[in-house]
Each structure stands twice: as C-alpha cells, then as structure tokens.
Design an enzyme around this catalytic site. Structure first.
Site, short mmCIF file in Angstrom:
data_model
loop_
_atom_site.label_atom_id
_atom_site.label_comp_id
_atom_site.label_asym_id
_atom_site.label_seq_id
_atom_site.Cartn_x
_atom_site.Cartn_y
_atom_site.Cartn_z
NE ARG A 154 6.61 -0.58 10.41
CZ ARG A 154 5.45 -0.48 9.77
NH1 ARG A 154 5.40 0.11 8.58
NH2 ARG A 154 4.34 -0.96 10.28
CE LYS A 192 -2.16 -0.80 3.90
NZ LYS A 192 -1.51 -2.05 4.34
NE ARG A 212 -4.15 -1.28 10.00
CZ ARG A 212 -3.06 -0.62 9.61
NH1 ARG A 212 -3.14 0.48 8.93
NH2 ARG A 212 -1.87 -1.06 9.91
NE ARG A 215 8.15 -3.25 6.16
CZ ARG A 215 6.90 -2.77 6.17
NH1 ARG A 215 6.31 -2.44 5.04
NH2 ARG A 215 6.24 -2.66 7.30
NE ARG A 224 2.34 -4.84 11.29
CZ ARG A 224 3.44 -4.71 10.55
NH1 ARG A 224 4.56 -5.30 10.92
NH2 ARG A 224 3.42 -4.01 9.46
#
Ligand code: AMP
Length: 212
Positions: free
Chosen positions: A157, A13, A87, A124, A168
C-alpha cells in the site's frame, strides 16, 4: 446497529471485521477502503485524499462525512462494523449515539503493543483484487506479486512505507487514542487483547461483544 472498531494501524481491525462479517453477518464499512476506491477512480474525493493518505495524515472530517453518507445510505444490513471511523473526537461527536438510523452499540478497542506494528505494517503486502494480506518476510505469496487466493496483483500500500507507518502511529496516538476515554465515559468501551493468532483474537472479540 453499529460496532465501532478502534485500534492502531495494523492492529488487525480489518481482519477481525472481515471474520465478523463472514461468520456473524455483519456488513463492514472501512473508510480507508472507501477512500482508496475513490483514489483509484480519480474522483474529486480521491484527488483530495491521495496525497494526504500517502503521508499517513487524516483526510478532512467533512470528506469523511460525505463518505459515510454515501456508504451508510446504501447498506441493506442492520449490523454494521465501522472500521476506521471515527478517528478523532470531532468525528465521534458527529457520529453521536446514532447515525442515519443506525444506533451505535459499542466501541471495540483492539489493543496491541504499538512497537510491533512498524515491522508488521512496513512488510505488509495486499492483494488489490481480494484484499488478502501477506508479509514480505514472514508470509510472502507463493509467487512474488501474485495472490495465492485469486491470482490478483499483490503489492505494498502507498502508505505502508516505514515513514508513513511512523506518521500514522503518531496520528493514532494524538488524534484517535483520546476516543478510548471518550467511549469509556459513555459506558460503550470494550477492550480486546489483539496479540495472538487470528482465531484466538476472534474468540476474544466474540466474548467481548457477546453476540449469538
Ligand atoms: P486505513 O485503511 O483504515 O488504515 O486508512 C488509511 C488512511 O485513510 C488513513 O491513514 C487516513 O489517511 C485515511 N482515513 C481512513 N479513515 C479515516 C477517517 N475516519 N478520518 C480521516 N482519515 C481517514
């Protein structure tokens, strides 16, 4: 005019929103980025959000509304992408068809096989200066810990650990996925296949949105 981006964490996104911003003049409002800014600055919102985000849970709805008010109030552009909001159904209802003078155009679903996402996200790395993303194995920066583009610090992160990523994804399944049917029922839903190269997916996004 607001475009809503919906997709599992790691579906791309942020990357697609950034391209739409660059190429089509949209302003991107990422609620995750706004929250991370608060965490970094140690504001009252940041103090509420820090642990919740690290666990991969959703930050309370009223905190998000406060963020939206703050951010949407200062935006000068009339084309806005909401990356990461709503969300859950309660947030979608708060948003309604229009918010602070911005009309909701449609909800774009970046659809991707969720099995691929644990590997993608838990590897990531992100530059905290310019936001460029890397992958520990598939696309590491030239110098470990240093961004190729701006020489800023590159790190993982706090919520990209495997445990957090799994949580998540569960939260996405339980709370965010019902939004797909919600926007379908309002005739505002657009699906885009999120698998493929960045430019390939961007072409699909452009086609789905039909923007000049
Ligand atoms: P993101 O950068 O979009 O992956 O968001 C990172 C984290 O910020 C999420 O896992 C949540 O903890 C929090 N967050 C971002 N947007 C929202 C939202 N609309 N509602 C609740 N929590 C959010």
């Amino acid at each position: 005019m607001i475009l809503i981006f919906i997709g599992a964490p790691g579906a791309g996104k942020g990357t697609q929103a950034e391209l739409l911003a660059k190429r089509k003049g949209f302003y991107t409002l990422s609620t995750g980025d706004a929250l991370r800014k608060h965490v970094k600055m140690g504001t009252p919102v940041g103090l509420i959000a820090k642990e919740i985000m690290a666990r991969g849970e959703l930050v309370p709805d009223e905190t998000l509304l406060q963020i939206l008010k703050e951010e949407l109030g200062t935006i000068k552009k009339d084309k806005v992408i909401l990356d990461g909001y709503p969300r859950n159904l309660k947030q979608a209802e708060t948003l309604g068809n229009e918010i602070f003078g911005h009309k909701i155009a449609c909800a774009l679903h970046l659809d991707i096989d969720e099995q691929l996402l644990v590997e993608r996200l838990s590897g990531r790395l992100v530059c905290s200066n310019c936001g460029a993303t890397y992958h520990m194995k598939q696309q590491p920066p030239g110098r470990p810990g240093v961004c190729d583009k701006c020489q800023g610090p590159v790190s993982q992160r706090a919520d990209d650990t495997e445990e957090s990523v799994r949580r998540r994804l569960e939260v996405y399944q339980q709370s965010t996925k019902p939004l797909l049917a919600y926007y379908q029922s309002k005739g505002m839903y657009r699906r885009v296949d999120g698998l493929g190269g960045i430019d390939e997916v961007f072409k699909r996004v452009e086609n789905a949105l039909d923007i000049p």
